[in-house]
Design an enzyme around this catalytic site. Structure first.
Site, PDB file in Angstrom:
ATOM      1  N   HIS A  58      -2.401  -4.811 -54.954  1.00  0.00           N
ATOM      2  CA  HIS A  58      -2.135  -3.506 -55.568  1.00  0.00           C
ATOM      3  C   HIS A  58      -0.628  -3.308 -55.596  1.00  0.00           C
ATOM      4  O   HIS A  58       0.073  -3.952 -56.359  1.00  0.00           O
ATOM      5  CB  HIS A  58      -2.905  -2.448 -54.764  1.00  0.00           C
ATOM      6  CG  HIS A  58      -3.004  -1.102 -55.385  1.00  0.00           C
ATOM      7  ND1 HIS A  58      -2.603  -0.823 -56.662  1.00  0.00           N
ATOM      8  CD2 HIS A  58      -3.490   0.088 -54.902  1.00  0.00           C
ATOM      9  CE1 HIS A  58      -2.821   0.457 -56.935  1.00  0.00           C
ATOM     10  NE2 HIS A  58      -3.352   1.030 -55.874  1.00  0.00           N
TER      11      HIS A  58
ATOM     12  N   HIS B 101      -4.889  -7.626 -65.179  1.00  0.00           N
ATOM     13  CA  HIS B 101      -5.147  -6.256 -64.750  1.00  0.00           C
ATOM     14  C   HIS B 101      -6.621  -5.969 -64.930  1.00  0.00           C
ATOM     15  O   HIS B 101      -7.222  -6.441 -65.894  1.00  0.00           O
ATOM     16  CB  HIS B 101      -4.313  -5.275 -65.585  1.00  0.00           C
ATOM     17  CG  HIS B 101      -4.162  -3.947 -64.947  1.00  0.00           C
ATOM     18  ND1 HIS B 101      -5.124  -2.981 -65.027  1.00  0.00           N
ATOM     19  CD2 HIS B 101      -3.164  -3.428 -64.193  1.00  0.00           C
ATOM     20  CE1 HIS B 101      -4.718  -1.924 -64.350  1.00  0.00           C
ATOM     21  NE2 HIS B 101      -3.538  -2.156 -63.827  1.00  0.00           N
TER      22      HIS B 101
ATOM     23  N   ASP C 111       3.991  -4.738 -62.659  1.00  0.00           N
ATOM     24  CA  ASP C 111       4.727  -5.352 -61.553  1.00  0.00           C
ATOM     25  C   ASP C 111       5.542  -6.568 -61.948  1.00  0.00           C
ATOM     26  O   ASP C 111       6.342  -7.058 -61.158  1.00  0.00           O
ATOM     27  CB  ASP C 111       3.750  -5.756 -60.442  1.00  0.00           C
ATOM     28  CG  ASP C 111       3.267  -4.555 -59.678  1.00  0.00           C
ATOM     29  OD1 ASP C 111       4.070  -3.621 -59.530  1.00  0.00           O
ATOM     30  OD2 ASP C 111       2.111  -4.540 -59.241  1.00  0.00           O
TER      31      ASP C 111
HETATM   32  N1  ACO Z   1      -3.295 -15.626 -62.643  1.00  0.00           N
HETATM   33  C1  ACO Z   1      -4.209 -16.569 -62.999  1.00  0.00           C
HETATM   34  N2  ACO Z   1      -5.481 -16.293 -63.288  1.00  0.00           N
HETATM   35  C2  ACO Z   1      -5.865 -15.026 -63.204  1.00  0.00           C
HETATM   36  C3  ACO Z   1      -4.981 -13.998 -62.853  1.00  0.00           C
HETATM   37  C4  ACO Z   1      -3.650 -14.338 -62.579  1.00  0.00           C
HETATM   38  N3  ACO Z   1      -2.762 -13.407 -62.234  1.00  0.00           N
HETATM   39  N4  ACO Z   1      -5.637 -12.817 -62.851  1.00  0.00           N
HETATM   40  C5  ACO Z   1      -6.892 -13.099 -63.192  1.00  0.00           C
HETATM   41  N5  ACO Z   1      -7.027 -14.433 -63.411  1.00  0.00           N
HETATM   42  C6  ACO Z   1      -8.236 -15.145 -63.860  1.00  0.00           C
HETATM   43  C7  ACO Z   1      -9.232 -15.287 -62.741  1.00  0.00           C
HETATM   44  O1  ACO Z   1      -9.037 -16.491 -62.021  1.00  0.00           O
HETATM   45  C8  ACO Z   1     -10.524 -15.243 -63.483  1.00  0.00           C
HETATM   46  O2  ACO Z   1     -10.723 -16.498 -64.090  1.00  0.00           O
HETATM   47  P1  ACO Z   1     -12.197 -17.148 -64.163  1.00  0.00           P
HETATM   48  O3  ACO Z   1     -12.965 -16.235 -65.066  1.00  0.00           O
HETATM   49  O4  ACO Z   1     -11.978 -18.496 -64.692  1.00  0.00           O
HETATM   50  O5  ACO Z   1     -12.710 -17.119 -62.747  1.00  0.00           O
HETATM   51  C9  ACO Z   1     -10.268 -14.249 -64.610  1.00  0.00           C
HETATM   52  O6  ACO Z   1      -8.849 -14.317 -64.842  1.00  0.00           O
HETATM   53  C10 ACO Z   1     -10.660 -12.825 -64.272  1.00  0.00           C
HETATM   54  O7  ACO Z   1     -10.025 -12.458 -63.042  1.00  0.00           O
HETATM   55  P2  ACO Z   1     -10.583 -11.396 -62.019  1.00  0.00           P
HETATM   56  O8  ACO Z   1     -10.106 -11.730 -60.654  1.00  0.00           O
HETATM   57  O9  ACO Z   1     -12.037 -11.198 -62.235  1.00  0.00           O
HETATM   58  O10 ACO Z   1      -9.874 -10.096 -62.523  1.00  0.00           O
HETATM   59  P3  ACO Z   1      -9.818  -8.726 -61.738  1.00  0.00           P
HETATM   60  O11 ACO Z   1      -9.907  -7.665 -62.752  1.00  0.00           O
HETATM   61  O12 ACO Z   1     -10.788  -8.697 -60.614  1.00  0.00           O
HETATM   62  O13 ACO Z   1      -8.391  -8.768 -61.049  1.00  0.00           O
HETATM   63  C11 ACO Z   1      -6.079  -8.453 -60.641  1.00  0.00           C
HETATM   64  C12 ACO Z   1      -7.301  -8.023 -61.483  1.00  0.00           C
HETATM   65  C13 ACO Z   1      -6.397  -8.276 -59.144  1.00  0.00           C
HETATM   66  C14 ACO Z   1      -4.915  -7.556 -60.994  1.00  0.00           C
HETATM   67  C15 ACO Z   1      -5.775  -9.953 -60.966  1.00  0.00           C
HETATM   68  O14 ACO Z   1      -5.480 -10.086 -62.335  1.00  0.00           O
HETATM   69  C16 ACO Z   1      -4.622 -10.484 -60.112  1.00  0.00           C
HETATM   70  O15 ACO Z   1      -4.863 -10.926 -58.974  1.00  0.00           O
HETATM   71  N6  ACO Z   1      -3.360 -10.450 -60.633  1.00  0.00           N
HETATM   72  C17 ACO Z   1      -2.241 -10.890 -59.863  1.00  0.00           C
HETATM   73  C18 ACO Z   1      -1.821  -9.791 -58.900  1.00  0.00           C
HETATM   74  C19 ACO Z   1      -1.147  -8.634 -59.591  1.00  0.00           C
HETATM   75  O16 ACO Z   1      -0.267  -8.801 -60.433  1.00  0.00           O
HETATM   76  N7  ACO Z   1      -1.539  -7.411 -59.182  1.00  0.00           N
HETATM   77  C20 ACO Z   1      -0.941  -6.186 -59.713  1.00  0.00           C
HETATM   78  C21 ACO Z   1      -1.929  -5.387 -60.492  1.00  0.00           C
HETATM   79  S1  ACO Z   1      -1.158  -3.988 -61.205  1.00  0.00           S
HETATM   80  C22 ACO Z   1      -1.117  -2.816 -59.976  1.00  0.00           C
HETATM   81  O17 ACO Z   1      -1.794  -2.813 -59.021  1.00  0.00           O
HETATM   82  C23 ACO Z   1      -0.124  -1.772 -60.143  1.00  0.00           C
END
Ligand code: ACO
Length: 441
Positions: free
Chosen positions: A268, A307, A363
């Site tokens: 987050h 996201h 971010d």
């Molecule tokens: N890098 C690579 N792959 C990713 C990323 C990423 N940053 N984010 C998602 N994916 C992939 C997952 O591996 C998944 O792939 P799959 O379908 O082959 O398994 C697919 O995209 C969907 O991902 P989920 O984890 O289901 O997406 P979710 O909505 O649960 O997660 C999150 C969202 C936590 C923000 C995720 O994108 C992430 O971890 N990002 C990196 C951390 C980040 O930047 N967080 C800040 C968010 S903004 C905020 O809080 C203000």
């Protein structure tokens, strides 16, 4: 005209149910009527991360993740970032409308009235270890404020709610600055109420021996814009924490401390810290393909990308990217921006990211700006918390106004059926191993 209802057939019994649809949602409670027998508690929905569950009705922020739209109380984030100030946006979020000139002057005055913290709060902060994470200091100290303001417990008294709201928005920067100076071994700086909200914050952070700290207007404005962009984001993890804790009728300081604790996690509010770590680790653009390979192999995530809600470019990231260049005019170019730009360019063309609709989020660029402005990484989530306080308080007040019941979700029980207690001397080790395998402890 089609009816706004959903027809459900329970194939176990053959019975048919018609559930009303309101704003593209059905009421989970309506599922409870779908039961096998009168003793059956009925169907429930299973949604562990609340990913497709509306937990409240709200009028504060609107997001269309498909189109990349964010609005506060109806106003597009782009217009607010360009034309408004954080304090005005905080008023808008908390009160629902933009202020008139007179009301804005009163609001500014009322916020400034509360910038100083009790001397005992100072001593409280001094008690933390020299290397305490500023987010830990913030969470602990904000929670402790409830003991300084026992009237905060009168959550049904509107005047009390108003005063606590002003105190929280006002004191968060003071506590954040104390946390920063504590980690540097520097004395705390008293608030300077002649300065703007962000100007005063910069003064409390960076003032040294000068009689009057004069913030650089470009950096002051950049920080203000970043605060505007972070002020609210509807039902994210920390806001949900605020609403859940608030639903027990805890006081607003405990509510904001809980929300800040939720924000501290790397998924987050801690993500921008990880973005800078990642960009530093990459170091130069020629190493980007290697990183992309690791990400696509599932070994790691590209921090600052993806996201839960935005399946398009995060509108805040677009504004922040622009602000970065303005900041570099003053601070000099942060060399990791070149790595970030190239990483974004490559990722946006790559099938893996395109298919999953992974775009830069808020971010991705904010950490680069904060670093250029001289903030240590550990302060990044603290800056986020200052800005989000107006959102948390507004969401908490809305939850109370809607007279929401205490949050009490259900579970899908997968554990043991009833069994009898076995005395200690009659148990063997086999059961222990099984417990470890299941991840219980
Ligand atoms: N890098 C690579 N792959 C990713 C990323 C990423 N940053 N984010 C998602 N994916 C992939 C997952 O591996 C998944 O792939 P799959 O379908 O082959 O398994 C697919 O995209 C969907 O991902 P989920 O984890 O289901 O997406 P979710 O909505 O649960 O997660 C999150 C969202 C936590 C923000 C995720 O994108 C992430 O971890 N990002 C990196 C951390 C980040 O930047 N967080 C800040 C968010 S903004 C905020 O809080 C203000």
């Amino acid at each position: 005209m089609p009816r706004e209802t959903l027809t459900v057939i329970d194939n176990r019994t053959g019975r048919e149910y018609e559930l009303p649809i309101d704003h593209k949602t059905i009421r989970a409670q309506d599922l409870a009527q779908i039961r096998l027998s009168p003793e059956d508690s009925g169907l429930a929905s299973f949604d562990p991360a609340l990913a497709n569950t509306a937990t409240c009705q709200s009028r504060i922020a609107y997001i269309d993740g498909e189109k990349g739209i964010l609005r506060y109380r109806g106003y597009p984030i782009e217009e607010l970032a360009e034309r408004s100030s954080y304090l005005e946006v905080a008023y808008l979020i908390v009160k629902g409308e933009l202020p008139s000139t007179t009301h804005f002057a009163m609001w500014r005055h009322n916020i400034k009235m509360h910038t100083i913290v009790h001397e005992n709060v100072k001593r409280f902060v001094e008690g933390f270890r020299y290397d305490a994470h500023p987010m830990g200091i913030l969470v602990g100290t904000v929670g402790a404020l409830s003991t300084f303001y026992p009237d905060a417990k009168d959550i049904h008294d509107i005047e009390s709610r108003r005063v606590q709201t002003r105190r929280l928005i006002s004191k968060l920067p003071t506590i954040a600055a104390m946390a920063y100076r504590h980690s540097r071994g520097l004395s705390y700086v008293l608030p300077d109420n002649d300065l703007s909200y962000t100007g005063n914050f910069l003064s409390m952070l960076f003032k040294m021996t000068e009689l009057k700290y004069r913030p650089d207007p470009i950096l002051e404005r950049a920080l203000d814009v970043l605060f505007i962009l972070h002020a609210d984001h509807e039902q994210n993890c920390s806001t949900t924490a605020a609403r859940v804790v608030g639903s027990s009728h805890a006081d607003p300081y405990s509510v904001v401390a809980a929300a800040a604790a939720a924000l501290s996690g790397p998924r987050h509010g801690g993500a921008n810290e990880d973005v800078v770590h990642m960009l530093r680790e990459i170091g130069s653009v020629d190493r980007i393909p290697d990183l992309i390979k690791q990400v696509k192999g599932g070994d790691r995530r590209l921090m600052g990308f993806g996201h839960r809600v935005y399946k398009n470019y995060d509108p805040r990231a677009r504004i922040i990217k622009q602000v970065a260049y303005e900041v570099f005019e003053v601070t000099g170019r942060n060399p990791i921006i070149d790595v970030a730009l190239e990483l974004e360019r490559i990722a946006l063309q790559d099938e893996y990211f395109v298919e999953r609709r992974l775009y830069p989020n808020v971010d991705f660029y904010s950490g680069i700006i904060y670093e250029a402005m001289g903030f240590p990484l550990a302060m990044f989530p603290v800056l986020f918390a200052i800005a989000r306080t107006s959102g948390w308080v507004a969401q908490w007040a809305e939850m109370l106004a809607n007279d929401e019941r205490i949050a009490r979700p259900k579970q899908m029980y997968l554990g043991e059926e009833e069994r009898s207690y076995v005395p200690l001397d009659q148990r063997d080790d086999a059961g222990q191993l099984e417990t470890e395998i299941r991840g219980a402890y």
